[in-house]
Design a protein around this motif. Sequence first.
Motif, PDB file in Angstrom:
ATOM      1  N   ASP A   1       1.017  -1.192   0.112  1.00  0.00           N
ATOM      2  CA  ASP A   1       0.115   0.075  -0.149  1.00  0.00           C
ATOM      3  C   ASP A   1       0.906   1.194  -0.077  1.00  0.00           C
ATOM      4  OD1 ASP A   1      -2.235  -1.610   0.068  1.00  0.00           O
ATOM      5  OD2 ASP A   1      -2.571  -1.318   2.202  1.00  0.00           O
ATOM      6  N   ALA A   2       1.968   1.339   0.934  1.00  0.00           N
ATOM      7  CA  ALA A   2       2.814   2.515   0.868  1.00  0.00           C
ATOM      8  C   ALA A   2       3.496   2.493  -0.443  1.00  0.00           C
ATOM      9  CB  ALA A   2       3.783   2.262   2.065  1.00  0.00           C
ATOM     10  N   ALA A   3       4.007   1.459  -1.090  1.00  0.00           N
ATOM     11  CA  ALA A   3       4.675   1.576  -2.248  1.00  0.00           C
ATOM     12  C   ALA A   3       3.761   2.095  -3.320  1.00  0.00           C
ATOM     13  CB  ALA A   3       5.264   0.135  -2.703  1.00  0.00           C
TER      14      ALA A   3
ATOM     15  N   ARG B   1       3.855   5.785  -6.475  1.00  0.00           N
ATOM     16  CA  ARG B   1       3.787   5.641  -7.863  1.00  0.00           C
ATOM     17  C   ARG B   1       4.089   6.826  -8.375  1.00  0.00           C
ATOM     18  NH1 ARG B   1       5.413   5.794 -11.960  1.00  0.00           N
ATOM     19  NH2 ARG B   1       4.354   4.608 -14.030  1.00  0.00           N
ATOM     20  N   PRO B   2       3.509   8.039  -8.138  1.00  0.00           N
ATOM     21  CA  PRO B   2       3.704   9.093  -8.785  1.00  0.00           C
ATOM     22  C   PRO B   2       5.064   9.892  -8.876  1.00  0.00           C
ATOM     23  CG  PRO B   2       1.799   9.384  -7.431  1.00  0.00           C
ATOM     24  CD  PRO B   2       2.333   8.437  -7.097  1.00  0.00           C
ATOM     25  N   LYS B   3       5.869   9.303  -7.979  1.00  0.00           N
ATOM     26  CA  LYS B   3       7.304   9.685  -7.789  1.00  0.00           C
ATOM     27  C   LYS B   3       8.158   8.917  -8.564  1.00  0.00           C
ATOM     28  CE  LYS B   3       6.633  12.272  -3.594  1.00  0.00           C
ATOM     29  NZ  LYS B   3       6.824  12.640  -2.031  1.00  0.00           N
ATOM     30  N   LEU B   4       7.774   7.680  -9.108  1.00  0.00           N
ATOM     31  CA  LEU B   4       8.556   6.631  -9.678  1.00  0.00           C
ATOM     32  C   LEU B   4       9.064   7.062 -11.355  1.00  0.00           C
ATOM     33  CD1 LEU B   4       7.135   3.598  -7.938  1.00  0.00           C
ATOM     34  CD2 LEU B   4       9.175   4.707  -7.155  1.00  0.00           C
ATOM     35  N   SER B   5       9.782   7.811 -11.537  1.00  0.00           N
ATOM     36  CA  SER B   5      10.328   8.032 -12.796  1.00  0.00           C
ATOM     37  C   SER B   5      11.573   7.000 -12.847  1.00  0.00           C
ATOM     38  CB  SER B   5      10.568   9.457 -12.927  1.00  0.00           C
ATOM     39  OG  SER B   5      11.775   9.693 -12.521  1.00  0.00           O
TER      40      SER B   5
ATOM     41  N   ASP C   1      10.717   0.613 -15.294  1.00  0.00           N
ATOM     42  CA  ASP C   1       9.412   0.139 -15.268  1.00  0.00           C
ATOM     43  C   ASP C   1       8.657   0.079 -13.912  1.00  0.00           C
ATOM     44  OD1 ASP C   1       6.638  -0.738 -15.787  1.00  0.00           O
ATOM     45  OD2 ASP C   1       7.423  -2.263 -17.426  1.00  0.00           O
ATOM     46  N   ALA C   2       8.230   1.194 -13.369  1.00  0.00           N
ATOM     47  CA  ALA C   2       7.717   1.126 -12.144  1.00  0.00           C
ATOM     48  C   ALA C   2       6.461   0.347 -11.938  1.00  0.00           C
ATOM     49  CB  ALA C   2       7.387   2.687 -11.751  1.00  0.00           C
TER      50      ALA C   2
ATOM     51  N   GLY D   1      11.615  11.526  -1.056  1.00  0.00           N
ATOM     52  CA  GLY D   1      11.249  12.714  -0.514  1.00  0.00           C
ATOM     53  C   GLY D   1      12.553  13.794  -0.469  1.00  0.00           C
ATOM     54  N   MET D   2      13.462  13.189  -1.093  1.00  0.00           N
ATOM     55  CA  MET D   2      14.754  13.946  -1.265  1.00  0.00           C
ATOM     56  C   MET D   2      14.830  14.647  -2.587  1.00  0.00           C
ATOM     57  SD  MET D   2      17.775  11.518   0.139  1.00  0.00           S
ATOM     58  CE  MET D   2      17.955  11.158   1.942  1.00  0.00           C
TER      59      MET D   2
END
Length: 170
Positions: A19-21, A25-29, A103-104, A167-168
Amino acid sequence: MTDMKATEVLIDLASRPIDAAERLRPKLSPTTLNAHPQNHDNSVAWLFWHSAREIDAQTADLAGTDQIWHANGFDKRFDLGPASDTIGYGHTAEEARAITTDDADLLLAYLRESTDALVAYVQTLSDADLDDVIDESWDPPVTRGVRIASIIDDAAQHIGQAAYVLGMPL
């Protein structure tokens, strides 16, 4: 109000890392997945991949089933070469850095299927089954419940590390 069974607690806990992962998703480029902040060997891709691999491999061992990695073709879809048969424990710097993907969605799919397998396995257990000693090579010996808690804890810690990194500024 009913009393919650230990297996129900484990099922709830097992869903928290995925659920946390999925919220990440929006940050996984491709850039954030494969970055190595502060030149650390483990990228976010490695953290997600390892979380899924350790859930998958240990659940398959407990349940006496094939690993999803092979059975559902994730080994071929990730195409990691020699690293394909590893799960991340004891990786050298070079081996950890070889775990890359743009591929996130593939990472999340594998983590979701691994988690679903763990939940399905725990659903087959009674609370009494959690007390079964499954590994006497440790002092104290490891019970089924302790192993399952360890699987979930490892995944939660690695997804938490990924959240911190994401977050960094990369």
